[in-house]
Design a protein around this motif. Structure first.
Motif, PDB file in Angstrom:
ATOM      1  N   SER A 172       0.845  -1.194   0.000  1.00 48.37           N
ATOM      2  CA  SER A 172       0.000   0.000   0.000  1.00 48.37           C
ATOM      3  C   SER A 172       0.878   1.241   0.000  1.00 48.37           C
ATOM      4  O   SER A 172       1.760   1.373   0.844  1.00 48.37           O
ATOM      5  N   SER A 176      -1.671   1.942   4.457  1.00 49.14           N
ATOM      6  CA  SER A 176      -2.930   1.424   4.986  1.00 49.14           C
ATOM      7  C   SER A 176      -3.010  -0.088   4.800  1.00 49.14           C
ATOM      8  O   SER A 176      -2.272  -0.679   4.000  1.00 49.14           O
ATOM      9  N   TYR A 249      -8.899  -3.201   8.289  1.00 48.58           N
ATOM     10  CA  TYR A 249      -9.492  -1.994   7.730  1.00 48.58           C
ATOM     11  C   TYR A 249     -10.608  -1.392   8.569  1.00 48.58           C
ATOM     12  O   TYR A 249     -10.893  -0.198   8.464  1.00 48.58           O
TER      13      TYR A 249
END
Length: 274
Positions: A172, A176, A249
């Protein structure tokens, strides 16, 4: 007054003190500082879960707050309450004052940081090679090694330093954690230690994705990113536990591990996620 009567009165006084909201001398709650989540407690060498711990915590408890490399001071904590939002099943303690760099708070009289961890350069070739070799054993043939942090710390108090490696690569650009794992991605915490005269690499926690996640009818696997957030003696035995934080997430989990030469054992864990 005879000795027997004196002992009885002392015992009654102790009970009254505990009933008034103070903690028993051998009961020590543990809190994750940034979230306020209550892990539970250590009591007479036993690890007590959060729901049982909450019954013994009054409106005002004094905690010592620790960061990654130092003790940061004291804080007062209230009675545990359900956390906000989707995490009502998780108990939380409000600490005051708030501590920006605090990681773990414990209501205990001993020094939970008897030996200070040393933050080490994460680009050192020996550790990069160790991480690469370990990833190959997990089926990642050409790993792209990305170490987030390295700590050197004598966990056992035997004069021999161990090395903790936190490494994550989900490819990423913004660091993230994606909702699905790409091929060759991973996150792990490794412990390097000398066992019987040889350096061994032990997995504390992690997950490995040699192939990209694809499953019919399921759009994501919600991989985790793991990192050491503290090394502390949380049970007062002179040996230090390893605290690992993980996040995905839309959630997080923090776990306390005892790291013996043969295995890493999860002792207490707290989580929140949708």
């Amino acid at each position: 007054m005879n000795t027997t009567v004196e002992r009885i009165l002392v015992g009654v006084a102790a009970v009254l003190i505990c009933a008034g909201g103070s903690l028993a001398a051998d009961f020590h709650p543990i809190v994750e500082v940034q979230s306020g989540y209550l892990f539970g407690a250590i009591s007479d060498g036993k690890w007590i879960k959060a729901d049982e711990t909450a019954k013994s915590i009054g409106d005002e408890t004094t905690y010592r707050v620790y960061g990654l490399t130092q003790m940061l001071g004291d804080a007062k904590g209230g009675k545990p309450k359900p956390a906000d939002g989707p995490c009502e099943e998780t108990l939380a303690v409000s600490l005051s004052p708030e501590t920006e760099n605090g990681m773990i708070a414990i209501a205990a009289p001993w020094n939970a940081l008897p030996r200070k961890p040393q933050v080490t350069d994460p680009t050192q070739k020996s550790y990069v090679d160790a991480a690469r070799n370990f990833l190959k054993t997990k089926g990642i043939e050409q790993p792209k090694v990305k170490i987030d942090g390295i700590l050197r710390i004598d966990l056992d108090g035997d004069g021999e330093e161990e090395v903790l490696i936190s490494a994550t690569n989900y490819f990423s650009k913004d660091e993230s954690v994606p909702i699905r794992s790409p091929a060759g991605s991973y996150s792990m915490v490794l412990l390097r230690r000398v066992v019987a005269g040889k350096v061994e690499t032990q997995l504390v926690e992690g997950e490995f994705h040699p192939k990209a996640y694809v499953r019919k009818g399921d759009s994501f696997d919600a991989p985790n990113a793991y990192k050491v957030i503290a090394t502390l003696d949380l049970d007062g035995d002179g040996k230090m536990e390893v605290v690992v934080g993980s996040n995905y997430y839309e959630g997080e989990e923090i776990t306390i591990y005892r790291c013996d030469p043969k295995k890493a054992e999860a002792l207490l864990s707290v989580s929140c996620g949708a």
